[in-house]
Design an enzyme around this catalytic site. Structure first.
Site, PDB file in Angstrom:
ATOM      1  N   GLY A  99       1.285  -0.906  -0.104  1.00 42.63           N
ATOM      2  CA  GLY A  99      -0.014  -0.264   0.119  1.00 42.63           C
ATOM      3  C   GLY A  99       0.935   1.229  -0.274  1.00 42.63           C
ATOM      4  CB  ALA A 100       1.829   3.560  -2.402  1.00 40.40           C
ATOM      5  CE  LYS A 116      -7.928  -1.941  -7.535  1.00 36.27           C
ATOM      6  NZ  LYS A 116      -9.162  -1.627  -6.415  1.00 36.27           N
ATOM      7  CD  GLN A 135      -2.159  15.174  13.310  1.00 33.35           C
ATOM      8  OE1 GLN A 135      -1.414  15.331  13.994  1.00 33.35           O
ATOM      9  NE2 GLN A 135      -3.239  14.674  13.404  1.00 33.35           N
ATOM     10  CD  GLU A 137     -12.249  17.270   5.694  1.00 30.68           C
ATOM     11  OE1 GLU A 137     -12.100  16.450   4.417  1.00 30.68           O
ATOM     12  OE2 GLU A 137     -11.322  18.241   6.290  1.00 30.68           O
TER      13      GLU A 137
END
Lengths: 405, 405
Positions: free
Chosen positions: B10-11, B38, B319, B170
């Site tokens: 995972g990036a 992916k 975070q 948001e």
């Protein structure tokens, strides 16, 4: 003395040309001029294929009617004209009624589906700004959805264009340039995308010089467009289209997007008003009045003018509509001033340019064949000229095409 | 001596932070580092609501992984990780298999629908770039279609947002700014558009300061957002949603667009790999290893870290994921160098800012409450900081938010 009331229905090429000429030729004391249009803007019908493909924003394709009419002389009514009661000299609008002394019907055409089943329900038609926006968004939505779905439906990336006439070819030209952009936008391999043009006639662009047609098809094919010429659409379905294959067989082409760009007929108001017509178009007299009328002019897509040289009607174009508008304005001015010796219409064909995207075109201009960037330049000049004729330099500067190659 | 192989799955925020720290802390001789993702790009999960609303282009929300990794040290494999075989120390990918000595699972979460019927089928989820693009295009297509259809379906112009948590609020902030643009683009009267937020909890933004919540709701309401707080969604249907009304009654809200923004659970790989979890999230040890493992770290949305002060898990945020990534990189570096005395994780909460569109926000930063343009400025600084931490000044300059008010 009562001033005659001139009512112009439709603010397309013909209608706006009529009104902008009338407001120059008649003083406030001589006539009341009323312009009726569904929207408060004019749109360039001949540019809609660009807005539909998403290569030109629709706000570049339209301008406010108020920006070209002289409000001290012309009253603008935003309404849809439904029917003309020529006995009572009245027009029924969706929001009222309007009496007239002289009437100009310049309402533009409607899509003609020749009774092919499902076309009206499952195919899009490049008919106005609203439709163009929907086509643009529909195509984008298919690309976005393809990327999300677990089981990929390849037909989402297939677009069928019905008809290789003027509109069909110009739309294909834009798609040829747009597809690579869409593939980049949605991370889709361009090899997965199919754009198929299906045309029942034995050739694309019937009436065009065969050498130019060959040029156009070759260049569109280079951009990935497939042609199925001499192939009739039998039916449109929720899944795509069924085409004829040989004498008895059929073939299904699955496509999430089908755009029907093959036929134009006159506005439904002509038939509703019981004016003599052929598929909604009125074979007008030489002075552009409907046969049997002294006060009713028909121009643009609702009119039929015969090209004597080949004994066939001129195709309905912006060029002919604008020339008709000029003549009608002159004739109504004459009538208002008491002169019944009206001018007669003769189409002055300055040529035709068919664009193949922003960067390519074919055409015959003043009798000479042109292709490529030269033709593309001329096409933009043709487009700018239409703006100039109606709104002069300010409108041309604001909405003109100056992305010259 | 064989170099240990470190595999990072995972990036996202956590994964990229791990890899970019590891590539600084370890030399080529010390370890092989492999990053699996992916897509060949990273996206800012916390900006996806903007791409979904159409207020920020998705290309601003992502960047190529190759632009931040040191290719001489890190091998990148584009693949989807399906399962971890921790016995054999192997990861099953959709296109192969990968062995590891140390594994970091930093795969991000999945949408949690709490068993509410129809949500998985009829509601959108702001889960990745592909989904964001589809939401944007879906909304636009509804507006375009409304303008074309003869019988207007008002539900095309209704958007339901399920959940008034961080993402929901948001997204509503962006919609508040986007709707006027859409109405202009499609010539639609803004009074026809409804944006309804449905939240089951007794308050929006649970955990946030009540004064700030009040400010947020008031400002969103000014932009036309409707709130139904304390209202549970019972079902999503092809026509919209069914909500509870009182004890026994229900009410239908017709809406062509339903966006579910209420729940996150861990990545399905956790359950598939039979690692002890709660709704796909692993309650990690202090050194961020999964319980019972010496070689398997879990960070980000798949990890669960308890906030001792209130004895509840910290919400999964960028975070915390980034801080975990830094710690995991340090701990793996230690292990590679033979030091088993690992660091322990303590979340350093620098504060939270919730945007209410490009021009407004609420937040608590270093213990101080902020609202309005000041909070909005801080939000952009938070976003830019995430870029800086991974890609330094070049990435921040390229993708940062500098439209400061």
């Amino acid at each position: 003395m009562k001033r005659p009331k001139i009512v112009v229905l439709g603010a397309g090429y013909g209608g706006l040309m009529t009104v902008t000429r009338l407001q120059k030729q008649l003083s406030n004391n001589e006539a009341d001029i009323v312009l009726v249009n569904k929207n408060d803007y004019h749109y360039e019908t001949t540019w809609l294929h660009e807005a539909s493909a998403g290569t030109l924003h629709h706000d570049k394709v339209r301008y406010d009617i108020s920006s070209v009419i002289d409000k001290s002389k012309v009253e603008f009514i935003q309404a849809t004209a439904l029917k003309v009661d020529h006995q009572a000299k009245k027009v029924q609008l969706d929001n009222g009624e309007l009496s007239y002394d002289y009437l100009v019907i310049s309402l533009g055409g409607a899509s003609e589906t020749f009774g092919i089943q499902g076309l009206d329900k499952y195919a899009f038609s490049i008919s106005n700004v609203n439709a163009a926006r929907q086509i643009r968004e529909h195509i984008e939505y298919q690309f976005a959805t393809y990327k999300v779905e677990a089981e990929k439906k390849s037909e989402r990336l297939t677009i069928v264009v019905g008809g290789a006439g003027f509109t069909g070819i110009e739309f294909l030209g834009e798609l040829g340039n747009r597809i690579p952009q869409l593939c980049k936008e949605y991370d889709i391999d361009q090899k997965l995308v199919r754009v198929v043009c299906v045309e029942a006639a034995p050739s694309a662009l019937p009436g065009f010089d065969p050498e130019l047609v060959k040029y156009a098809m070759a260049n569109l094919e280079k951009k990935g467009i497939e042609f199925m010429i001499g192939t009739a659409i039998k039916e449109a379905t929720p899944e795509g289209i069924i085409v004829a294959k040989g004498e008895t067989e059929t073939e299904e082409i699955k496509a999430a997007t089908v755009v029907w760009a093959a036929g134009v007929r006159g506005n439904p108001i002509i038939e509703a008003s019981e004016i003599e017509n052929m598929r909604g178009r009125v074979k007008v007299e030489a002075d552009l009045r409907a046969p049997g009328f002294t006060d009713l002019f028909v121009i643009g897509d609702c009119s039929l003018v015969i090209n004597e040289a080949i004994n066939r009607p001129y195709p309905p174009t912006a060029q002919i509509a604008m020339q008709q508008g000029e003549l009608v304005a002159a004739n109504i001015t004459k009538l208002v001033k008491g002169d019944t010796n009206l001018n007669t219409f003769a189409f002055d064909n300055k040529g035709t340019v068919c664009s193949l995207g922003d960067d390519d075109a074919i055409g015959v201009v003043f009798g000479k064949k042109v292709t490529g960037t030269k033709a593309s330049f001329m096409k933009k000049m043709v487009d700018n000229r239409a703006l100039f004729m109606v709104g002069g330099i300010p409108l041309t500067m604001k909405k003109g095409k100056f992305n010259l190659l």
